[in-house]
Design an enzyme around this catalytic site. Structure first.
Site, PDB file in Angstrom:
ATOM      1  N   LYS A  99       5.538  -2.078   3.307  1.00 56.00           N
ATOM      2  CA  LYS A  99       5.147  -0.774   2.824  1.00 56.00           C
ATOM      3  C   LYS A  99       6.766   0.100   2.359  1.00 56.00           C
ATOM      4  O   LYS A  99       6.444   0.869   1.324  1.00 56.00           O
ATOM      5  CB  LYS A  99       4.273  -0.041   3.468  1.00 56.00           C
ATOM      6  CG  LYS A  99       3.120  -0.937   4.041  1.00 56.00           C
ATOM      7  CD  LYS A  99       2.306  -1.122   2.853  1.00 56.00           C
ATOM      8  CE  LYS A  99       0.782  -1.529   3.270  1.00 56.00           C
ATOM      9  NZ  LYS A  99       0.744  -2.989   4.105  1.00 56.00           N
TER      10      LYS A  99
HETATM   11  C1  LIG Z   1      -0.460  -3.860   3.849  1.00 62.34           C
HETATM   12  C2  LIG Z   1       0.224  -5.234   4.836  1.00 62.34           C
HETATM   13  C3  LIG Z   1      -0.527  -6.085   4.302  1.00 62.34           C
HETATM   14  C4  LIG Z   1      -1.368  -6.390   3.166  1.00 62.34           C
HETATM   15  O1  LIG Z   1      -0.838  -6.166   1.944  1.00 62.34           O
HETATM   16  P1  LIG Z   1      -1.766  -5.813   0.856  1.00 62.34           P
HETATM   17  O2  LIG Z   1      -0.902  -5.416  -0.356  1.00 62.34           O
HETATM   18  O3  LIG Z   1      -2.724  -4.647   1.088  1.00 62.34           O
HETATM   19  O4  LIG Z   1      -2.290  -7.102   0.352  1.00 62.34           O
HETATM   20  C5  LIG Z   1      -0.063  -7.553   4.897  1.00 62.34           C
HETATM   21  N1  LIG Z   1       0.867  -7.305   5.960  1.00 62.34           N
HETATM   22  C6  LIG Z   1       1.210  -6.035   6.402  1.00 62.34           C
HETATM   23  C7  LIG Z   1       2.050  -6.147   7.616  1.00 62.34           C
HETATM   24  C8  LIG Z   1       1.104  -5.041   5.939  1.00 62.34           C
HETATM   25  O5  LIG Z   1       1.394  -3.832   6.366  1.00 62.34           O
END
Ligand SMILES: *Cc1c(COP(=O)(O)O)cnc(C)c1O
Length: 502
Positions: free
Chosen positions: A116
């Site tokens: 993120k």
């Molecule tokens: C948010 C997240 C995901 C999923 O990603 P999306 O974009 O919501 O599909 C997968 N792994 C981790 C560690 C995340 O923080």
């Protein structure tokens, strides 16, 4: 470049408006009117560029209402060596697993140790510049629903950013101990964190409702504030994610793992469908991709959807060891449906209306065929996830987090079922130390220590994998936040946190 709403094509805005607003007033999501193309020459030229140069080139094609200096400023402030540990914030680690070479695109070297950060370190820069263009001097109130990682990354990105306030809601029993600790110890004068009794979908639904509620918007406007979003429904979140897939392709060529022009497969551990959608958008721009492998955990609504064309959220919800993927309503799928329906806003809206009222919809045969030609869906349950963490460590001494392990397990299934030998890039989305309990348990080295930080320590002793400094430094830090609320009371919580509610 203009942006339309997925639910109303007549709605047309520039990128600054799309980013400042987050979501369209009609409830739809902003999408670019068309995809700018990366010519073969441009892609070839990118081979010798740094990550930041690649980012400027890609982002510049979309944010046409920003100057080149503004984009450079955003990119250079976000992807620093200081924040990401090296010049390349998204390096590739290759491992052999069950006889196939897997290229793990490590997206978790940023300040909060999850992918993120790749978007949330740059979004505040996009947003403050957007507000200068279209905000009319108002302060932006960032409302976040999080399944764990977005919350911390958004808090870290927005802390003490002028003209912004940020409020984060997370499911009280739906995040890891480290994730909770990371959020509740957040510093900054403009931040507020609150847990809700409910799951991520409850939090996300309530946030979307508060967001588009006219009365609440009016109250904010009276106080010279406006809502914006840091969730992946915001275009400013998705755009930086397109960059790292293109950059990964360049690195794959430079590493000699694919010939220039040769196709790759991309596997993504998926929750809200943002990360995998960004990979698809890179493909729309001309990136050579053969197939997108969508990996889910036991909340496998997307696996069923990709295989049958029926999206049905009326099912049991599981709390898993990969909490950031514990999602039954994948918001960004709406954007894929819009693209697959040939930019048909009426059709997209009809699916979303059915989802809201009945919790289920079935897409047209045309969309089913298009999705089946490009996507493959699979899932890994809890046992398969743990076995993969164990296997990767035993075979390759590679320590994977739970979400990445889901992707590796599904990719492994895909390769065995199809025999497809296309080189594969797997999005590795978090540091294993964010999920120490589950990861340590999967390694199967006897009884677990009692506290989270003792588990971190033990995991480090066993594996030798370095503990990221931002996690190590949380030890002994006291929590600033600890409120828990009902999902129906979130609106009041928001107004009170802003100091404008009774
Ligand atoms: C948010 C997240 C995901 C999923 O990603 P999306 O974009 O919501 O599909 C997968 N792994 C981790 C560690 C995340 O923080």
């Amino acid at each position: 470049m203009f942006y339309h709403s997925t639910q109303d094509k007549n709605k047309t805005v520039e990128s600054a408006q799309a980013i400042a607003q987050g979501i369209s007033q009609d409830g739809g999501l902003f999408v670019p009117e068309s995809f700018p193309q990366l010519s073969e020459e441009e892609l070839r030229a990118m081979l010798s560029m740094s990550y930041r140069e690649r980012a400027k080139l890609v982002i510049g094609k979309y944010l046409t209402d920003f100057t080149a200096e503004e984009i450079a400023d955003c990119v250079d402030s976000a992807y620093t060596t200081e924040k990401f540990g090296s010049e390349n914030p998204a390096p590739i680690a290759s491992v052999d697993y069950n006889g196939a070479e897997l290229n793990l695109l490590e997206l978790w070297h940023g300040p909060t140790c999850a992918f993120k950060d790749m978007a949330l370190q740059i979004l505040p820069h996009f947003l403050t510049k957007s507000l200068k263009k279209v905000g009319g001097g108002r302060e932006a109130v960032i409302l976040v629903a999080t399944s764990g990682d977005t919350g911390k990354a958004a808090l870290e990105g927005f802390k003490d950013v002028d003209h912004t306030k940020i409020i984060v809601f997370y499911p009280v029993d739906g995040v890891s101990a480290m994730q909770k600790h990371q959020m509740n110890t957040q510093e900054g004068g403009n931040v507020y964190v609150c847990a809700i009794r409910g799951n991520f979908d409850d939090a996300q639904t309530a946030v979307k409702r508060i967001f588009t509620d006219k009365e609440t918007q009016d109250i904010l406007a009276e106080h010279n504030m406006m809502f914006s979003s840091a969730n992946s429904i915001n275009w400013g979140r998705l755009l930086p994610q397109i960059v790292y897939y293109i950059s990964a392709y360049c690195d794959m060529v430079n590493l000699g793992k694919v010939a220039f022009g040769e196709k790759i497969n991309i596997t993504v551990p998926t929750g809200n469908f943002g990360n995998i959608l960004a990979a698809y958008y890179a493909y729309e721009m001309g990136l050579p991709v053969n197939r997108f492998i969508c990996a889910s955990n036991s909340n496998n609504v997307l696996t069923d959807f990709i295989r049958t064309g029926v999206y049905d959220k009326n099912r049991d919800f599981y709390t898993t060891v990969s909490p950031s993927m514990d999602i039954l309503v994948s918001s960004n799928l709406e954007r894929l449906l819009y693209a697959m329906s040939g930019n048909n806003d009426v059709e997209t809206k009809s699916y979303m209306d059915a989802l809201k009222t009945k919790g289920v919809y079935e897409v047209s045969d045309t969309i089913k065929e298009k999705i089946a030609a490009l996507f493959w869906g699979g899932y890994a349950d809890e046992d398969a996830t743990k076995a993969t963490i164990h296997g990767l460590f035993e075979q390759q001494h590679y320590l994977s987090d739970t979400h990445t392990a889901v992707a590796v397990a599904v990719c492994d299934d895909y390769i065995r079922e199809t025999g497809d030998k296309t080189p594969v890039v797997i999005a590795s989305t978090a540091s294993p130390y964010k999920f120490s309990k589950a990861v340590l348990g999967a390694l199967d080295r006897g009884d677990l220590p009692e506290t989270e930080f003792d588990m971190v320590e033990q995991l480090h002793e066993i594996t030798g994998a370095p503990v990221p400094a931002p996690l190590a430094s949380l030890r002994g830090k006291t929590a600033r936040f600890g409120d828990v609320t009902d999902k129906d009371a979130m609106q009041g919580v928001v107004l009170r946190a802003l100091g404008i509610g009774e």
